[in-house]
Design a protein around this motif. Sequence first.
Motif, PDB file in Angstrom:
ATOM      1  N   THR A  72       0.864  -1.173   0.000  1.00 43.46           N
ATOM      2  CA  THR A  72       0.000   0.000   0.000  1.00 43.46           C
ATOM      3  C   THR A  72       0.898   1.219   0.000  1.00 43.46           C
ATOM      4  O   THR A  72       1.597   1.475   0.994  1.00 43.46           O
ATOM      5  CB  THR A  72      -0.921   0.032   1.221  1.00 43.46           C
ATOM      6  N   PRO A  73       0.948   1.956  -1.092  1.00 48.30           N
ATOM      7  CA  PRO A  73       1.858   3.101  -1.166  1.00 48.30           C
ATOM      8  C   PRO A  73       1.432   4.208  -0.223  1.00 48.30           C
ATOM      9  O   PRO A  73       0.259   4.311   0.154  1.00 48.30           O
ATOM     10  CB  PRO A  73       1.738   3.550  -2.627  1.00 48.30           C
ATOM     11  N   MET A 105     -10.523  -4.363 -11.170  1.00 47.10           N
ATOM     12  CA  MET A 105     -10.285  -5.793 -10.970  1.00 47.10           C
ATOM     13  C   MET A 105     -10.061  -6.444 -12.332  1.00 47.10           C
ATOM     14  O   MET A 105     -10.852  -6.246 -13.260  1.00 47.10           O
ATOM     15  CB  MET A 105     -11.468  -6.453 -10.264  1.00 47.10           C
ATOM     16  N   LEU A 106      -8.981  -7.228 -12.445  1.00 46.53           N
ATOM     17  CA  LEU A 106      -8.591  -7.841 -13.703  1.00 46.53           C
ATOM     18  C   LEU A 106      -8.635  -9.355 -13.574  1.00 46.53           C
ATOM     19  O   LEU A 106      -8.059  -9.922 -12.653  1.00 46.53           O
ATOM     20  CB  LEU A 106      -7.178  -7.403 -14.089  1.00 46.53           C
ATOM     21  N   GLU A 107      -9.299 -10.014 -14.529  1.00 46.33           N
ATOM     22  CA  GLU A 107      -9.454 -11.464 -14.496  1.00 46.33           C
ATOM     23  C   GLU A 107      -8.643 -12.115 -15.614  1.00 46.33           C
ATOM     24  O   GLU A 107      -8.816 -11.803 -16.785  1.00 46.33           O
ATOM     25  CB  GLU A 107     -10.931 -11.836 -14.652  1.00 46.33           C
ATOM     26  N   THR A 119      -8.308   3.543  -6.350  1.00 41.57           N
ATOM     27  CA  THR A 119      -8.260   3.173  -4.929  1.00 41.57           C
ATOM     28  C   THR A 119      -7.561   1.844  -4.714  1.00 41.57           C
ATOM     29  O   THR A 119      -7.050   1.579  -3.610  1.00 41.57           O
ATOM     30  CB  THR A 119      -9.677   3.091  -4.349  1.00 41.57           C
ATOM     31  N   GLY A 120      -7.524   0.977  -5.731  1.00 38.95           N
ATOM     32  CA  GLY A 120      -6.858  -0.310  -5.614  1.00 38.95           C
ATOM     33  C   GLY A 120      -6.983  -1.085  -6.903  1.00 38.95           C
ATOM     34  O   GLY A 120      -7.872  -0.818  -7.729  1.00 38.95           O
ATOM     35  N   LEU A 121      -6.068  -2.046  -7.099  1.00 38.28           N
ATOM     36  CA  LEU A 121      -6.103  -2.889  -8.287  1.00 38.28           C
ATOM     37  C   LEU A 121      -5.937  -4.338  -7.851  1.00 38.28           C
ATOM     38  O   LEU A 121      -4.941  -4.680  -7.209  1.00 38.28           O
ATOM     39  CB  LEU A 121      -5.001  -2.474  -9.265  1.00 38.28           C
ATOM     40  N   TRP A 122      -6.941  -5.167  -8.174  1.00 37.27           N
ATOM     41  CA  TRP A 122      -6.922  -6.593  -7.848  1.00 37.27           C
ATOM     42  C   TRP A 122      -6.731  -7.392  -9.130  1.00 37.27           C
ATOM     43  O   TRP A 122      -7.333  -7.082 -10.156  1.00 37.27           O
ATOM     44  CB  TRP A 122      -8.230  -7.012  -7.193  1.00 37.27           C
ATOM     45  N   VAL A 123      -5.922  -8.445  -9.050  1.00 29.78           N
ATOM     46  CA  VAL A 123      -5.645  -9.310 -10.193  1.00 29.78           C
ATOM     47  C   VAL A 123      -5.860 -10.758  -9.764  1.00 29.78           C
ATOM     48  O   VAL A 123      -5.402 -11.169  -8.697  1.00 29.78           O
ATOM     49  CB  VAL A 123      -4.193  -9.116 -10.683  1.00 29.78           C
ATOM     50  N   PRO A 152      -2.015   0.652  -4.979  1.00 26.73           N
ATOM     51  CA  PRO A 152      -2.276  -0.501  -4.094  1.00 26.73           C
ATOM     52  C   PRO A 152      -2.604  -1.734  -4.943  1.00 26.73           C
ATOM     53  O   PRO A 152      -3.611  -1.761  -5.643  1.00 26.73           O
ATOM     54  CB  PRO A 152      -3.495  -0.054  -3.276  1.00 26.73           C
ATOM     55  N   LEU A 153      -1.756  -2.753  -4.890  1.00 30.76           N
ATOM     56  CA  LEU A 153      -1.875  -3.925  -5.747  1.00 30.76           C
ATOM     57  C   LEU A 153      -2.113  -5.175  -4.909  1.00 30.76           C
ATOM     58  O   LEU A 153      -1.541  -5.324  -3.836  1.00 30.76           O
ATOM     59  CB  LEU A 153      -0.592  -4.125  -6.560  1.00 30.76           C
ATOM     60  N   GLN A 154      -2.945  -6.079  -5.450  1.00 29.71           N
ATOM     61  CA  GLN A 154      -3.177  -7.336  -4.737  1.00 29.71           C
ATOM     62  C   GLN A 154      -3.575  -8.433  -5.710  1.00 29.71           C
ATOM     63  O   GLN A 154      -4.416  -8.234  -6.586  1.00 29.71           O
ATOM     64  CB  GLN A 154      -4.273  -7.162  -3.677  1.00 29.71           C
TER      65      GLN A 154
END
Length: 269
Positions: free
Chosen positions: A103-104, A120-122, A143-147, A171-173
């Motif tokens: 989390t930067p 969100m990336l699938e 606000t955030g990026l989910w993969v 913010p990456l997850q």
Amino acid sequence: MLTSVRNPLVKRIRQLHRAKGRREQGCFLLEGTNLVEAAHQQGYPLAAVCATERWQERHSDLWLRLSESVDRCEAVSEAVLGAIATTKNPDGVAAVAYREPWTPPANPRGDRPRSQVGLMLEKLQDPGNLGAIIRVAAATDVTGLWVSNDSVDLDHPKVLRASAGQWFRVPLQSTETLSETLQAQREQGVRIVSTSPAAECSYWDFDWRSPSLILLGNEGAGLSPELSAQADASVYIPQRSDVESLNVAMSAALLLYEVQRQYATAPSL
């Protein structure tokens, strides 16, 4: 100075070229001044830095700062740096970074409105696409990026390079359970938005000025029916019917800049 490519540190770093090595060591590789400096500026934890003498002379201030904050800083020969790097013409520096959720630090934005939209990336497979999306996500302050964890690794060397140093600003997850993440976001009042050519509302007619999470899918197959069915709303990107659908990174850029435009120009709700 390290001059042997058989040095234990060099061998360990070379293992980071592969996903298996990154998983086993819990670390990943940063190559080039841009990435190393960006990581240092954002306070990302580094395990080691290797640099040639020529690079140290050109970047003496940065080398001094790295030497004061990183436990292991090694001078290496040009041959060793070449063995460490995945690129053909490395610029003289590489670093080992710890693999951990990131989390930067928050950046002050003054009077600029901040959007409340995540991504969100699938099953994204192309590292260039993911790196470009991270770059756009940083530029638009998501606000955030989910993969999904069956996508290309977030810390794949090509992803990092394609992000142009912006990897450390988002913010990456990576997650196994996109559905659970969606549900958790929905319970926090976040609206789930998918893209579909069959949608009735274009992305520029959609009101983005409330917390939202945009879903984007695989380069070839698009978003899975299972994930698409969980969306609360759907939008389309207008284009000619005889033109192939846009690259996923281009689609992300259009959507996120429209979000930014609405927040910047429309009255607050």
